[in-house]
Design an enzyme around this catalytic site. Structure first.
Site, PDB file in Angstrom:
ATOM      1  N   LYS A 277       0.841  -1.211   0.000  1.00  0.00           N
ATOM      2  CA  LYS A 277       0.000   0.000   0.000  1.00  0.00           C
ATOM      3  C   LYS A 277       0.871   1.254   0.000  1.00  0.00           C
ATOM      4  O   LYS A 277       0.626   2.187  -0.761  1.00  0.00           O
ATOM      5  CB  LYS A 277      -0.892  -0.002   1.253  1.00  0.00           C
ATOM      6  CG  LYS A 277      -1.591   1.311   1.505  1.00  0.00           C
ATOM      7  CD  LYS A 277      -2.431   1.286   2.754  1.00  0.00           C
ATOM      8  CE  LYS A 277      -1.705   1.608   4.032  1.00  0.00           C
ATOM      9  NZ  LYS A 277      -1.427   3.030   4.265  1.00  0.00           N
ATOM     10  N   ASN A 278       1.877   1.274   0.873  1.00  0.00           N
ATOM     11  CA  ASN A 278       2.665   2.501   1.022  1.00  0.00           C
ATOM     12  C   ASN A 278       3.592   2.771  -0.157  1.00  0.00           C
ATOM     13  O   ASN A 278       4.144   3.865  -0.276  1.00  0.00           O
ATOM     14  CB  ASN A 278       3.473   2.465   2.327  1.00  0.00           C
ATOM     15  CG  ASN A 278       2.571   2.664   3.536  1.00  0.00           C
ATOM     16  OD1 ASN A 278       1.376   2.924   3.389  1.00  0.00           O
ATOM     17  ND2 ASN A 278       3.140   2.534   4.732  1.00  0.00           N
TER      18      ASN A 278
ATOM     19  N   ARG B 217      -4.233  10.605   4.758  1.00  0.00           N
ATOM     20  CA  ARG B 217      -3.176  11.596   4.834  1.00  0.00           C
ATOM     21  C   ARG B 217      -2.271  11.577   3.596  1.00  0.00           C
ATOM     22  O   ARG B 217      -1.766  12.619   3.159  1.00  0.00           O
ATOM     23  CB  ARG B 217      -2.377  11.273   6.092  1.00  0.00           C
ATOM     24  CG  ARG B 217      -1.383  12.259   6.457  1.00  0.00           C
ATOM     25  CD  ARG B 217      -0.584  11.769   7.640  1.00  0.00           C
ATOM     26  NE  ARG B 217       0.769  12.246   7.495  1.00  0.00           N
ATOM     27  CZ  ARG B 217       1.124  13.475   7.775  1.00  0.00           C
ATOM     28  NH1 ARG B 217       0.268  14.321   8.253  1.00  0.00           N
ATOM     29  NH2 ARG B 217       2.373  13.859   7.582  1.00  0.00           N
TER      30      ARG B 217
ATOM     31  N   CYS C 179      -5.158  13.002  13.266  1.00  0.00           N
ATOM     32  CA  CYS C 179      -5.171  11.569  12.984  1.00  0.00           C
ATOM     33  C   CYS C 179      -4.955  10.871  14.301  1.00  0.00           C
ATOM     34  O   CYS C 179      -4.337  11.426  15.210  1.00  0.00           O
ATOM     35  CB  CYS C 179      -4.070  11.300  11.972  1.00  0.00           C
ATOM     36  SG  CYS C 179      -3.210   9.783  12.124  1.00  0.00           S
TER      37      CYS C 179
ATOM     38  N   ARG D  86       0.810  14.688  13.305  1.00  0.00           N
ATOM     39  CA  ARG D  86       1.335  14.455  11.954  1.00  0.00           C
ATOM     40  C   ARG D  86       1.280  15.698  11.057  1.00  0.00           C
ATOM     41  O   ARG D  86       0.500  15.752  10.102  1.00  0.00           O
ATOM     42  CB  ARG D  86       0.593  13.293  11.284  1.00  0.00           C
ATOM     43  CG  ARG D  86       0.747  12.020  12.065  1.00  0.00           C
ATOM     44  CD  ARG D  86       0.053  10.857  11.394  1.00  0.00           C
ATOM     45  NE  ARG D  86       0.878  10.210  10.393  1.00  0.00           N
ATOM     46  CZ  ARG D  86       0.510   9.089   9.772  1.00  0.00           C
ATOM     47  NH1 ARG D  86      -0.634   8.549  10.026  1.00  0.00           N
ATOM     48  NH2 ARG D  86       1.296   8.546   8.868  1.00  0.00           N
TER      49      ARG D  86
ATOM     50  N   ASP E  81       4.675  20.238   7.733  1.00  0.00           N
ATOM     51  CA  ASP E  81       5.597  21.370   7.598  1.00  0.00           C
ATOM     52  C   ASP E  81       6.832  21.039   6.755  1.00  0.00           C
ATOM     53  O   ASP E  81       7.330  21.887   6.003  1.00  0.00           O
ATOM     54  CB  ASP E  81       6.009  21.884   8.993  1.00  0.00           C
ATOM     55  CG  ASP E  81       6.595  20.772   9.869  1.00  0.00           C
ATOM     56  OD1 ASP E  81       6.057  19.653   9.833  1.00  0.00           O
ATOM     57  OD2 ASP E  81       7.582  21.032  10.573  1.00  0.00           O
TER      58      ASP E  81
ATOM     59  N   ASP F 201       5.160   0.768  11.845  1.00  0.00           N
ATOM     60  CA  ASP F 201       3.939   0.111  11.384  1.00  0.00           C
ATOM     61  C   ASP F 201       3.832  -1.349  11.851  1.00  0.00           C
ATOM     62  O   ASP F 201       2.817  -2.002  11.602  1.00  0.00           O
ATOM     63  CB  ASP F 201       3.838   0.173   9.853  1.00  0.00           C
ATOM     64  CG  ASP F 201       3.449   1.562   9.371  1.00  0.00           C
ATOM     65  OD1 ASP F 201       3.074   2.406  10.204  1.00  0.00           O
ATOM     66  OD2 ASP F 201       3.524   1.806   8.141  1.00  0.00           O
TER      67      ASP F 201
ATOM     68  N   ARG G 267      -8.478  -0.447   5.247  1.00  0.00           N
ATOM     69  CA  ARG G 267      -7.653   0.547   4.560  1.00  0.00           C
ATOM     70  C   ARG G 267      -6.321  -0.069   4.124  1.00  0.00           C
ATOM     71  O   ARG G 267      -5.728   0.383   3.146  1.00  0.00           O
ATOM     72  CB  ARG G 267      -7.366   1.729   5.484  1.00  0.00           C
ATOM     73  CG  ARG G 267      -8.561   2.613   5.733  1.00  0.00           C
ATOM     74  CD  ARG G 267      -8.135   3.840   6.495  1.00  0.00           C
ATOM     75  NE  ARG G 267      -6.927   4.409   5.899  1.00  0.00           N
ATOM     76  CZ  ARG G 267      -6.075   5.209   6.526  1.00  0.00           C
ATOM     77  NH1 ARG G 267      -6.289   5.563   7.759  1.00  0.00           N
ATOM     78  NH2 ARG G 267      -5.009   5.665   5.897  1.00  0.00           N
TER      79      ARG G 267
HETATM   80  C1  UD1 Z   1       4.538   6.939   6.207  1.00  0.00           C
HETATM   81  C2  UD1 Z   1       3.680   5.709   6.073  1.00  0.00           C
HETATM   82  C3  UD1 Z   1       3.184   5.250   7.441  1.00  0.00           C
HETATM   83  C4  UD1 Z   1       4.361   5.055   8.387  1.00  0.00           C
HETATM   84  C5  UD1 Z   1       5.265   6.290   8.410  1.00  0.00           C
HETATM   85  C6  UD1 Z   1       6.549   6.098   9.208  1.00  0.00           C
HETATM   86  C7  UD1 Z   1       2.667   5.963   3.891  1.00  0.00           C
HETATM   87  C8  UD1 Z   1       1.442   6.228   3.101  1.00  0.00           C
HETATM   88  N1  UD1 Z   1       2.540   6.017   5.229  1.00  0.00           N
HETATM   89  O1  UD1 Z   1       3.722   7.963   6.765  1.00  0.00           O
HETATM   90  O2  UD1 Z   1       2.484   4.022   7.288  1.00  0.00           O
HETATM   91  O3  UD1 Z   1       3.889   4.828   9.701  1.00  0.00           O
HETATM   92  O4  UD1 Z   1       5.639   6.655   7.057  1.00  0.00           O
HETATM   93  O5  UD1 Z   1       7.253   5.016   8.721  1.00  0.00           O
HETATM   94  O6  UD1 Z   1       3.725   5.657   3.365  1.00  0.00           O
HETATM   95  N2  UD1 Z   1       6.538  14.812  10.320  1.00  0.00           N
HETATM   96  C9  UD1 Z   1       6.611  16.159  10.611  1.00  0.00           C
HETATM   97  N3  UD1 Z   1       6.432  17.049   9.564  1.00  0.00           N
HETATM   98  C10 UD1 Z   1       6.193  16.637   8.289  1.00  0.00           C
HETATM   99  C11 UD1 Z   1       6.136  15.261   8.010  1.00  0.00           C
HETATM  100  C12 UD1 Z   1       6.310  14.368   9.056  1.00  0.00           C
HETATM  101  O7  UD1 Z   1       6.834  16.552  11.752  1.00  0.00           O
HETATM  102  O8  UD1 Z   1       6.044  17.494   7.409  1.00  0.00           O
HETATM  103  C13 UD1 Z   1       6.713  13.831  11.427  1.00  0.00           C
HETATM  104  C14 UD1 Z   1       5.484  12.956  11.651  1.00  0.00           C
HETATM  105  O9  UD1 Z   1       4.535  13.581  12.465  1.00  0.00           O
HETATM  106  C15 UD1 Z   1       6.087  11.734  12.279  1.00  0.00           C
HETATM  107  C16 UD1 Z   1       7.467  11.623  11.593  1.00  0.00           C
HETATM  108  O10 UD1 Z   1       7.727  12.921  11.053  1.00  0.00           O
HETATM  109  O11 UD1 Z   1       6.295  11.958  13.667  1.00  0.00           O
HETATM  110  C17 UD1 Z   1       7.519  10.610  10.458  1.00  0.00           C
HETATM  111  O12 UD1 Z   1       6.428  10.821   9.591  1.00  0.00           O
HETATM  112  P1  UD1 Z   1       6.509  10.428   8.040  1.00  0.00           P
HETATM  113  O13 UD1 Z   1       7.722   9.585   7.810  1.00  0.00           O
HETATM  114  O14 UD1 Z   1       6.340  11.659   7.232  1.00  0.00           O
HETATM  115  O15 UD1 Z   1       5.220   9.523   7.894  1.00  0.00           O
HETATM  116  P2  UD1 Z   1       4.190   9.491   6.707  1.00  0.00           P
HETATM  117  O16 UD1 Z   1       4.881   9.734   5.413  1.00  0.00           O
HETATM  118  O17 UD1 Z   1       3.008  10.287   7.057  1.00  0.00           O
END
Ligand code: UD1
Length: 431
Positions: A22-23, A101, A125, A130, A133, A316, A408
């Site tokens: 999925k990811n 998201r 969420c 999450r 920024d 995950d 999902r």
């Molecule tokens: C992706 C995966 C999710 C997995 C996660 C971490 C997909 C669709 N989802 O989520 O299943 O749990 O990676 O392996 O691939 N953060 C910020 N600012 C940002 C972006 C992220 O502070 O702009 C923080 C998040 O809140 C979190 C951390 O960075 O604490 C990691 O998040 P991120 O790696 O971005 O996760 P996702 O891409 O949302």
């Protein structure tokens, strides 16, 4: 709404086929916005999140169609054709983005191709705030002007994006993907430092390269992208879902038995399988490209884990591992470093007789002899899977409610578990 009913205590034996990730599929689908030619993806899993992304891309003007099943290459996933000949709307509305998201992944491709994009903020969420920024500051580094107004992100780069150097302040999977997509069409060279290295990012990079992108450093934390004028269509097979595979591996570990995970690759998730082996579970590669997971007899050993960005232990799989540890012989500490609120499964596991103490970002799990079945509530995707895993080992009946979370990210979970001997069914929840 449906619920899942499990009568615990059955060993699992047989074969489970692992679907496409999925990811990986979600950012790959978003990549179709970068070209006016068809992008053909195979091994596409049948999941609610995939439908949400297809609907979102459709409302941007992409033509998305399913072209049956492809049984070549040892998989049976679906084949999806995505063609964004013309972008008819650069707005991603709240109603679609709030459901998932990962919808924010259309931001980079839209602003790169059209010079403008308006995407709803994903909002809160269950597993934490999450924010996005880092996605936004990365796009700003590439020359986009960003405004956040009335719940929407407006990004514009009328003259196109320009290559730049950007160091991620924190490792982010989604932000790395968004910038990789955007930089492929930027003018000049982009260097992304402290990039996420998840195998799903490598899968995306390989597809972009097949579409004509110039990317170096694939698989490392420094990606160098030389922007090109345009990208073309391509065919790409989506990698197997390492989180689905890891979830079933942990189901076998807790329930006992021996199951072949067809299509799962150890190279994608060695970090998750190493602690699983330390619990006394055997994980072996098969000659035909899969894994055999087995545990017979003895109780699981207690093992500590801490989540980390790849190649660390994946967040995950944290909930599933924790569920396994509730019946281990001894105490373990499970530490979550990625998301601040990812222990929503703990109160539900308490209802089944687990002994867990939360201390900030760690959970101290004292293994009990046996869990007892109970009605429990799913709070997010992976928490739902952990409750199913606990139910497989519990005495009596466990009913997991709110399983739309499960749908999902897991394709036909109850059917796959039934096939290996679990007493599990999906029933209508009339309450
Ligand atoms: C992706 C995966 C999710 C997995 C996660 C971490 C997909 C669709 N989802 O989520 O299943 O749990 O990676 O392996 O691939 N953060 C910020 N600012 C940002 C972006 C992220 O502070 O702009 C923080 C998040 O809140 C979190 C951390 O960075 O604490 C990691 O998040 P991120 O790696 O971005 O996760 P996702 O891409 O949302």
């Amino acid at each position: 709404m449906d619920k899942i009913r499990i009568r615990g205590g059955q060993q699992l034996n047989g074969t489970i086929r692992i679907g496409g990730a999925k990811n990986a599929a979600l950012p790959l689908m978003a990549a179709c916005l970068l070209t006016d030619e068809p992008l053909i993806l195979s091994n596409v899993p049948h999941l609610a999140d995939i439908t949400t992304m297809a609907n979102l891309l459709g409302q941007h003007g992409a033509h998305v169609s399913l072209e049956g099943h492809d049984t070549e290459g040892g998989h049976t996933g679906r084949v999806m054709s995505l063609t964004a000949k013309d972008i008819t709307s650069t707005t991603a509305p709240y109603d679609l983005v709030r459901r998932m998201r990962a919808s924010v992944l259309v931001l980079g491709p839209l602003v790169a191709r059209e010079g403008v994009a308006t995407v709803s903020l994903p909002g809160g969420c269950a597993i934490g705030t999450r924010p996005v920024d880092i996605h936004l500051s990365g796009l700003e580094a590439l020359g986009a002007e960003i405004e956040v107004e009335s719940g929407y992100i407006r990004a514009s780069a009328p003259g196109g994006l320009r290559g730049a150097r950007f160091a991620f302040p924190k490792v982010s999977v989604g932000a790395t993907e968004n910038l990789l997509l955007a930089a492929s069409l930027a003018d000049g060279v982009t260097t992304l430092e402290n990039a996420a290295r998840e195998p799903e990012i490598t899968d995306l990079a390989e597809c972009l390269i097949a579409m004509g992108a110039k990317i170096e450093g694939v698989g490392t934390d420094t990606l160098v992208i030389e922007g090109v004028e345009s990208l073309h269509g391509a065919r790409h097979e989506i990698m197997p879902d390492r989180i689905e595979a890891g979830t079933y591996a942990m189901a076998v570990a807790i329930a006992g038995g021996s199951v072949t995970l067809e299509g799962a690759s150890l190279s994608h998730f060695d970090a998750a399988m190493a602690p699983l082996r330390r619990t006394g579970t055997s994980v072996e590669e098969t000659s035909s490209g899969g894994l055999i997971v087995s545990r017979n007899g003895a109780r699981l050993d207690a093992v500590d884990v801490e989540t980390d960005p790849y190649p660390g232990f994946p967040t995950d799989l944290q909930a599933q591992f924790l569920a396994m540890m509730t019946v281990a012989d001894g105490a373990s500490v499970i530490t979550e470093t990625i998301f601040e609120n990812r222990f929503m499964h703990v109160p539900e596991l308490h209802r089944m007789g687990a002994n867990i103490t939360l201390q900030g970002r760690s959970a101290l799990v004292r293994g009990v002899e046996k869990l007892e079945g109970a009605p429990v509530m799913a709070s997010d995707l992976r928490a739902s899977a952990s409750l199913v895993i606990a139910g497989l080992a519990a005495g009596g009946v466990t009913e997991v409610r709110r399983i739309y979370h499960l749908d999902r990210g897991y394709e036909r979970l109850e059917e796959k578990l039934q096939l290996v001997g679990a007493d599990i069914e999906r029933v209508e929840d009339t309450e």
